[in-house]
Design an enzyme around this catalytic site. Structure first.
Site, short mmCIF file in Angstrom:
data_model
loop_
_atom_site.label_atom_id
_atom_site.label_comp_id
_atom_site.label_asym_id
_atom_site.label_seq_id
_atom_site.Cartn_x
_atom_site.Cartn_y
_atom_site.Cartn_z
N ASP A 85 -1.04 -6.03 -0.16
CA ASP A 85 -1.51 -5.41 1.08
C ASP A 85 -3.02 -5.23 1.07
OD1 ASP A 85 0.51 -4.93 2.96
OD2 ASP A 85 1.25 -3.18 1.86
N GLU B 132 8.99 -4.23 10.73
CA GLU B 132 9.44 -2.93 10.21
C GLU B 132 9.99 -2.06 11.33
OE1 GLU B 132 6.78 -1.03 7.47
OE2 GLU B 132 7.89 0.85 7.48
N ASP C 162 0.84 -1.20 0.00
CA ASP C 162 0.00 0.00 0.00
C ASP C 162 0.88 1.25 0.00
OD1 ASP C 162 0.88 -0.22 2.58
OD2 ASP C 162 -1.10 -0.11 3.52
N SER C 163 2.22 1.06 -0.01
CA SER C 163 3.14 2.18 -0.23
C SER C 163 2.93 2.75 -1.63
CB SER C 163 4.59 1.73 -0.05
OG SER C 163 4.84 0.55 -0.79
N LYS D 280 -1.36 -9.37 2.81
CA LYS D 280 -0.62 -8.93 4.00
C LYS D 280 -1.50 -7.98 4.80
CE LYS D 280 3.16 -6.02 3.83
NZ LYS D 280 2.68 -4.85 4.62
O1 KIV Z 1 3.59 -1.13 1.65
C1 KIV Z 1 4.77 -1.50 1.71
O2 KIV Z 1 5.61 -1.22 0.83
C2 KIV Z 1 5.17 -2.29 2.86
C3 KIV Z 1 6.63 -2.56 3.03
C4 KIV Z 1 7.31 -1.35 3.49
C5 KIV Z 1 6.88 -3.71 3.91
O3 KIV Z 1 4.36 -2.68 3.64
#
Ligand code: KIV
Length: 272
Positions: free
Chosen positions: A91, A190, A52-53, A121
């Site tokens: 995510d 994290e 979700d980044s 996730k």
């Molecule tokens: O959303 C993401 O990129 C993440 C990673 C930083 C683990 O959850």
């Protein structure tokens, strides 16, 4: 130094547990679109995270909170079309799994059905236990995420290292143990102290994947735009940049502009 011990034609959740027991470190990177996922997969990254980044790096939001389930499905299906080898984990976005286990299952099913992803996730421990149980009961593999969980940024207030104090470290260890018992296949840790990552990784049989969690995690994950140096304002200590694409791409594009303006592009060979 740990190197690849076995060739995997297709990485599965089982392969990751096997890698941990063989002492082989797991590589994981984000991707959000077809072209990047093709490159990441061809480079034999074991796990591709449609994180979700995407909310930050693709859409320019300050946090991961605004991204929607529909947008995550769009990114995930673009990635899935590119991937031949990696395990693709997606995510569940903020608001799609925390309030109600039935809604969590509906969200996870939409991701699996509409994108073709291999796993989801989720962020958090005891608070989301019922949602995790419900998703796992439907046969959907779940990766946990503890420590700095960006979907809770407004609770934390800052992006500083988590679980430095004994109380928070103890809760993290309990949550990790609980997620393993429920049946999660892996847990992202994290921004926590390396000593805590070591303790958790030794305690669990499922692999831990660190981001700012130090060298004792069973695997590592980075945001691909950070690794390639496409982002340049984000400089945490844990980030190793392998390129400075921000500069290289900027130079290439400036050269293109210069060539167009000076009538150098296109030349006689570049036209019909
Ligand atoms: O959303 C993401 O990129 C993440 C990673 C930083 C683990 O959850």
């Amino acid at each position: 130094m740990s190197t690849a011990k076995k060739e995997y034609k297709r990485v599965t959740v089982k392969s990751l547990v096997e890698m941990k027991s063989n002492g082989e470190k797991i590589s994981m990177l984000t991707a959000y679109d077809y072209s990047m996922a093709k490159i990441v997969d061809a480079a034999k990254v074991d796990v591709i995270l449609v994180g979700d980044s995407a909310s930050n790096v693709m859409a320019g939001h300050e946090t991961t909170l605004p991204i929607t389930l529909d947008q995550m499905i769009y990114h995930a299906s673009s990635v899935i079309r590119a991937v031949e080898r990696a395990l693709v984990v997606v995510d569940l976005p903020f608001g799609s799994y925390q309030s109600d286990p039935k809604e969590a299952l509906r969200s996870a099913i939409r991701i699996m059905k509409e994108s073709g992803a291999h796993a989801v996730k989720v962020e958090g421990g005891d608070e989301i236990k019922e949602s995790v149980k419900r998703i796992l009961a439907a046969g959907i593999p779940v990766m946990g995420h503890l420590g700095l969980t960006p979907q809770s940024i407004y609770k934390f207030g800052t992006y500083t290292v988590r679980a430095k104090e004994e109380e928070e470290a103890r809760k993290l260890m309990e949550d990790a143990t609980m997620l393993e018992k429920l049946g999660c296949f892996s847990i992202v840790l994290e921004k926590i102290p390396a000593a805590l990552t070591k303790k958790v990784s030794e305690q669990l049989t499922i692999p831990t994947i660190g981001i700012g969690g130090g060298k004792y995690a069973d695997g590592q994950v980075l945001v691909v735009h950070d690794l390639l140096g496409m982002t340049h304002e984000f400089n945490p200590r844990f980030l190793r940049r392998y390129m400075n694409l921000y500069e290289e791409m900027g130079n290439a594009i400036s050269n293109y502009v210069k060539d167009v303006k000076s009538l150098d592009f296109p030349n006689d060979e570049e036209q019909y």
